[in-house]
Design a protein around this motif. Structure first.
Motif, mmCIF file in Angstrom:
data_model
loop_
_atom_site.group_PDB
_atom_site.id
_atom_site.type_symbol
_atom_site.label_atom_id
_atom_site.label_comp_id
_atom_site.label_asym_id
_atom_site.label_seq_id
_atom_site.Cartn_x
_atom_site.Cartn_y
_atom_site.Cartn_z
ATOM 1 N N MET A 13 0.823 -1.218 0.000
ATOM 2 C CA MET A 13 0.000 0.000 0.000
ATOM 3 C C MET A 13 0.855 1.264 0.000
ATOM 4 N N PRO A 14 1.206 1.751 -1.193
ATOM 5 C CA PRO A 14 1.884 3.048 -1.259
ATOM 6 C C PRO A 14 0.860 4.175 -1.150
ATOM 7 N N VAL A 15 1.306 5.334 -0.726
ATOM 8 C CA VAL A 15 0.426 6.500 -0.577
ATOM 9 C C VAL A 15 1.035 7.651 -1.372
ATOM 10 N N HIS A 16 0.189 8.439 -2.015
ATOM 11 C CA HIS A 16 0.667 9.665 -2.682
ATOM 12 C C HIS A 16 0.379 10.817 -1.724
ATOM 13 N N LEU A 17 1.257 10.969 -0.744
ATOM 14 C CA LEU A 17 0.960 11.872 0.366
ATOM 15 C C LEU A 17 1.057 13.334 -0.056
ATOM 16 N N TYR A 18 0.124 14.120 0.438
ATOM 17 C CA TYR A 18 0.037 15.556 0.100
ATOM 18 C C TYR A 18 -0.120 15.779 -1.402
ATOM 19 N N ASN A 39 -11.816 18.223 3.589
ATOM 20 C CA ASN A 39 -10.690 19.094 3.254
ATOM 21 C C ASN A 39 -9.837 18.566 2.094
ATOM 22 N N LYS A 40 -10.334 17.573 1.385
ATOM 23 C CA LYS A 40 -9.557 17.021 0.269
ATOM 24 C C LYS A 40 -9.706 17.912 -0.970
ATOM 25 N N ILE A 41 -9.108 17.492 -2.068
ATOM 26 C CA ILE A 41 -9.030 18.365 -3.242
ATOM 27 C C ILE A 41 -10.425 18.667 -3.815
ATOM 28 N N ILE A 42 -11.322 17.682 -3.769
ATOM 29 C CA ILE A 42 -12.757 17.969 -3.938
ATOM 30 C C ILE A 42 -13.495 17.235 -2.824
ATOM 31 N N VAL A 73 -7.061 22.227 -8.684
ATOM 32 C CA VAL A 73 -5.682 21.754 -8.794
ATOM 33 C C VAL A 73 -4.779 22.908 -9.242
ATOM 34 N N SER A 74 -5.204 23.654 -10.243
ATOM 35 C CA SER A 74 -4.302 24.716 -10.704
ATOM 36 C C SER A 74 -4.186 25.831 -9.670
ATOM 37 N N TYR A 75 -5.269 26.052 -8.903
ATOM 38 C CA TYR A 75 -5.181 27.080 -7.856
ATOM 39 C C TYR A 75 -4.208 26.659 -6.758
ATOM 40 N N ARG A 76 -4.287 25.402 -6.353
ATOM 41 C CA ARG A 76 -3.381 24.934 -5.289
ATOM 42 C C ARG A 76 -1.927 24.940 -5.782
ATOM 43 N N TRP A 116 -1.892 19.442 -3.082
ATOM 44 C CA TRP A 116 -3.043 19.528 -2.163
ATOM 45 C C TRP A 116 -2.709 20.429 -0.974
ATOM 46 N N LEU A 117 -1.594 20.143 -0.305
ATOM 47 C CA LEU A 117 -1.120 21.059 0.738
ATOM 48 C C LEU A 117 0.332 21.414 0.441
ATOM 49 N N THR A 118 0.684 22.671 0.630
ATOM 50 C CA THR A 118 2.086 23.078 0.537
ATOM 51 C C THR A 118 2.772 22.710 1.849
#
Ligand SMILES: *Cc1c(COP(=O)(O)O)cnc(C)c1O
Length: 379
Positions: A135-140, A191-194, A257-260, A292-294
């Motif tokens: 289980m890999p995660v694409h964190l942030y 609080n996710k991307i959508i 996505v482009s705004y973040r 998603w988060l800086t």
């Protein structure tokens, strides 16, 4: 008191209420209905129509049903990225299996391919059994090194369940996160991307798996006029109302996505050459994070202050920031689980901070956050 700046807020595009209104008008205020089908179709199209997606009540539920379909149970081991949110690991326990935690590499902050292979070999040597799932995660939102991870998974014939909960819209080598593993989870939590106010999806490889997912998610009813059950079922399906919000959000996903990404670029520009502050960045052009988060790393020797000093200062200025995820191998609830690491995620947790990244932030908001960091630098 200055106006509050939140870490990550939901943002509605305007069409969400229209889909909900339709659900009310047609009396589809029940689980399932046209919005659920529509939302699944929208997601499928977005991810390139190569997968089969089932909308569920949460990302956690998606991981749970993925593990069930891979056939994970008591006595099995599941290799899980340690540096993540607990929702990645909890479902491993729901099915009675043992999580084996693996550390991250320092470029993407995700599962280290080198440590992954070491872990597999050591588990085979110690237990005589090959772990059942990776289980890999694409964190942030940052893509994990999927080529290397998939190559190892294929070599040892282990299924991959990708946690793409934070990574909708991110790409690795031109391909969307959530389409690499045999299964993948998406999340539409607040609080996710959508967001759908709460919800998730399981990305399946085949139509049969999607059908099975729907079956398990609706109490595992056999095909009979009465209520007949041969399997344990769950109440995990997304409601038609939540899916209506999701359909509206899909219309503004790319905008989010482009705004973040813009927020991330602005932070980096404004904090360029600030001593002791570095960023989680795409290692090269193969990686296209949705940002998603800086996230920043505070090196106290160069900055003159710690991550915690900064977080407290932000709090006093009415700005919400958050330490990076505390690794699972450091969590009391998982302290008995095996862990293979080199200290990377521990250091990230100690030195890392998430900065406000909502799609509602203005450049003045960003400047206010940056001003505080620079102000602390001078002291
Ligand atoms: C949010 C999240 C989940 C779980 O999603 P929910 O929809 O909240 O259940 C899983 N993994 C990661 C990394 C997450 O950030």
């Amino acid at each position: 008191m200055k106006q509050k700046i939140w870490l990550s807020l939901a943002h509605m595009g305007g069409k969400e209420q229209q889909y909900i209104q339709e659900a009310f008008d047609t009396n589809w205020v029940v689980p399932l209905g046209p919005n659920v089908d529509g939302f699944e179709k929208d997601l499928n199209e977005y991810l390139g129509n190569e997968k089969n997606i089932v909308a569920l009540s949460s990302g956690t539920a998606a991981i749970h049903l993925g593990l069930i379909q891979i056939g994970v149970g008591p006595g099995d081991e599941v290799i899980c990225q340690s540096f993540t949110f607990s929702a990645t690991a909890n479902p491993i326990k729901y099915v009675g299996a043992t999580p084996v935690f693996v550390d991250s590499e320092s470029e993407t902050w995700n599962m280290s391919p080198a440590l992954l292979e070491e872990t597999i070999n050591d588990r085979i040597a110690k237990t005589g059994k090959v772990p059942k799932v990776i289980m890999p995660v694409h964190l942030y939102g940052m893509p994990a090194k999927m080529d290397e991870i998939m190559a190892i998974a294929n070599k040892y014939e282990i299924s991959v369940l990708e946690d793409a909960a934070e990574a909708l819209g991110s790409k690795y080598k031109g391909k969307f996160c959530g389409t690499f593993g045999h299964f993948a989870c998406l999340s539409f939590n607040g609080n996710k991307i959508i967001t759908t106010s709460g919800g998730g999806a399981l990305v399946c490889s085949t139509i049969e798996e999607a059908a099975k997912t729907k079956f398990y998610a609706t109490q595992a009813r056999d095909n009979a006029p009465h209520y007949q059950h041969s399997h344990i079922g769950y109440n995990y399906r997304m409601s038609n109302i939540c899916a209506g919000i999701g359909r509206g959000q899909m219309l503004i996903l790319d905008e989010h996505v482009s705004y973040r990404r813009k927020i991330n670029i602005l932070y980096k520009e404004l904090l360029k050459e600030t001593p002791g502050i570095s960023f989680l960045e795409n290692p090269n052009k193969d990686f296209e994070s949705n940002m998603w988060l800086t996230c920043i790393i505070v090196d106290p020797k160069l900055a003159g202050f710690t991550r915690e000093d900064l977080r407290l200062k932000m709090e006093s200025e009415n700005i919400e920031t958050r330490p990076l995820w505390k690794p699972m191998h450091l969590q009391p609830v998982f302290e008995d689980c095996p862990f293979y690491g080199d200290g990377t995620s521990e250091k990230l947790f100690e030195m890392g901070l998430c900065l406000p990244s909502s799609p509602v932030l203005t450049s003045e908001d960003i400047e206010r956050v940056v001003g505080i960091i620079k102000g602390m630098n001078k002291k």
